[in-house]
Design an enzyme around this catalytic site. Structure first.
Site, PDB file in Angstrom:
ATOM      1  N   CYS A 184       0.771  -1.222  -0.069  1.00  0.00           N
ATOM      2  CA  CYS A 184      -0.009  -0.015   0.045  1.00  0.00           C
ATOM      3  C   CYS A 184       0.737   1.197  -0.081  1.00  0.00           C
ATOM      4  O   CYS A 184       0.244   2.491  -0.237  1.00  0.00           O
ATOM      5  CB  CYS A 184      -0.899  -0.042   1.161  1.00  0.00           C
ATOM      6  SG  CYS A 184      -2.061  -1.420   1.289  1.00  0.00           S
ATOM      7  N   HIS A 231      -3.643   6.745   3.337  1.00  0.00           N
ATOM      8  CA  HIS A 231      -4.045   5.437   2.797  1.00  0.00           C
ATOM      9  C   HIS A 231      -5.266   5.053   3.813  1.00  0.00           C
ATOM     10  O   HIS A 231      -5.333   5.383   4.788  1.00  0.00           O
ATOM     11  CB  HIS A 231      -2.968   4.205   3.209  1.00  0.00           C
ATOM     12  CG  HIS A 231      -3.166   3.064   2.841  1.00  0.00           C
ATOM     13  ND1 HIS A 231      -4.030   2.742   1.730  1.00  0.00           N
ATOM     14  CD2 HIS A 231      -3.017   1.917   3.567  1.00  0.00           C
ATOM     15  CE1 HIS A 231      -4.170   1.448   1.993  1.00  0.00           C
ATOM     16  NE2 HIS A 231      -3.577   0.877   2.843  1.00  0.00           N
ATOM     17  N   ASN A 241     -10.446  -0.794   1.292  1.00  0.00           N
ATOM     18  CA  ASN A 241      -8.913  -0.708   1.287  1.00  0.00           C
ATOM     19  C   ASN A 241      -8.539  -0.993  -0.248  1.00  0.00           C
ATOM     20  O   ASN A 241      -8.586  -2.393  -0.479  1.00  0.00           O
ATOM     21  CB  ASN A 241      -8.079  -1.420   2.163  1.00  0.00           C
ATOM     22  CG  ASN A 241      -6.363  -1.340   2.322  1.00  0.00           C
ATOM     23  OD1 ASN A 241      -6.192  -1.091   1.440  1.00  0.00           O
ATOM     24  ND2 ASN A 241      -6.069  -1.885   3.455  1.00  0.00           N
TER      25      ASN A 241
END
Ligand code: ACO
Length: 328
Positions: free
Chosen positions: A115, A255, A285
């Protein structure tokens, strides 16, 4: 040698059509909308079709970023694709895209920092441009995490979604652009978040499939603790390197992993919620795609004005982290 200021010239985003809501998940695993919303902030996520791979999501996002930047694929010198879900192990998804876009002169490679991959990609590409080696680079964060998610595991399947975000970067006027990067890793945390099978350590076999080792494994609570600590620290370090302080932040783009992780970063950085982009309610996510998708949405919605100081910050498997200060 003078360094060329480098910034974002155009953004793009693409998500698959299919929406998977919390209520849909209630029918698949032992969970409920209320638990997912309150524990994670997620309401729904997008899921790729059986035919859709990373390059299929990345392509429209890349085309949009090129259009918004006012350049063509033929102008690109470099393509970096940040992903843990490439079309295949090789050729790289970046090379697949290079061919599909017709970016004939562009060097192309994939980058894996989970990520944090988009920030890692920006940091790499910026160095090429600031030194004058290259003029234009396309950086894409893309994930098709649904394909490595076990939809019988309620600990993980509620979290992840699919999508792509892209930016074209190049020279910008003095005073604008990227002011700092803070990227880092702590490999001791590797076992907390991993896809065990399919590499040279443990090639895929009937046995690895029977043991579900082709799906993502996550020690959620440990990753959560790391995330809470690192998001604030990495953002503060990026600010320090840029010669700025928390009060200078006009917009935070974190994020999008869990609303509680985002809220703790907001608290630590003393940033009010209206100065933060939050889209995990709609996308969950999306790994490396999460920050560029949020940046593209901020740009599209007219939320960004020239001179705005943006802090982007993320964390991911590895464990890795990345933060950057960008003056729009
Ligand atoms: N629905 C209902 N109940 C659930 C669910 C669910 N989907 N999942 C877990 N529970 C239960 C657990 O079984 C547990 O029950 P118990 O107390 O009876 O044992 C209870 O809820 C609490 O479980 P926890 O795991 O402690 O829940 P927590 O509040 O930690 O939330 C979560 C779990 C959402 C996974 C959180 O830890 C988290 O967000 N972690 C970080 C994840 C992350 O950011 N990952 C990054 C991945 S990025 C990349 O690189 C791909």
């Amino acid at each position: 040698m003078s360094l060329i200021p480098v910034g974002v010239l155009g953004t793009g985003k693409h998500v698959p059509e299919r929406v998977l809501t919390n209520f849909d998940l209630e029918k698949i695993v032992d969970t409920n909308d209320e638990w997912i919303r309150t524990r994670t902030g997620i309401r729904e996520r997008r899921i790729a079709s059986a035919e859709e791979a990373a390059s299929d999501l990345a392509f429209p996002a890349a085309e949009q970023a090129l259009k918004n930047a006012g350049i063509t694929a033929a102008d690109l010198d470099l393509i970096i694709v940040a992903t843990v879900t490439p079309d295949m192990a090789f050729p790289s998804t970046a090379c697949i895209l290079q061919e599909r876009l017709g970016a004939k002169k562009a060097a192309a490679f994939d980058l894996m920092a989970a990520c944090s991959g988009f920030i890692y990609g920006l940091a790499n590409a910026t160095n090429f441009i600031t030194l004058g080696t290259y003029k234009y680079a396309l950086i894409i964060g893309v994930e098709v995490l649904s394909k490595i998610t076990d939809y019988t595991d309620r600990n993980t399947c509620i979290l992840f979604g699919d999508g792509a975000g892209a930016v074209v970067i190049g020279a910008v006027p003095e005073g604008r652009g990227f002011k700092s990067f803070e990227i880092g890793a702590d490999g001791t945390g590797g076992p907390l978040l991993k896809l065990h099978a399919g590499g040279s350590r443990c090639p895929s076999s009937a046995e690895t499939i029977a043991q579900k080792q082709h799906y993502m494994y996550m020690a959620g609570a440990e990753v959560f603790k790391f995330a809470v600590r690192i998001m604030g620290n990495a953002a503060e370090e990026a600010l320090r390197k840029a010669g700025l302080v928390k009060e200078d932040i006009d917009l935070l783009i974190p994020h999008q992993a869990n609303i509680r992780i985002i809220n703790s970063a907001l608290h630590k950085l003393n940033v009010p919620e209206d100065k933060c982009i939050i889209n995990l309610d709609r996308y969950g996510n999306v790994g490396a795609a999460s920050i560029p998708m949020a940046l593209a949405e901020a740009a599209e919605s007219g939320r960004l004005s020239p001179g705005d100081r943006i802090v982007m910050v993320g964390f991911g498997a590895g464990l890795t982290w990345g933060a950057s200060v960008l003056v729009w």
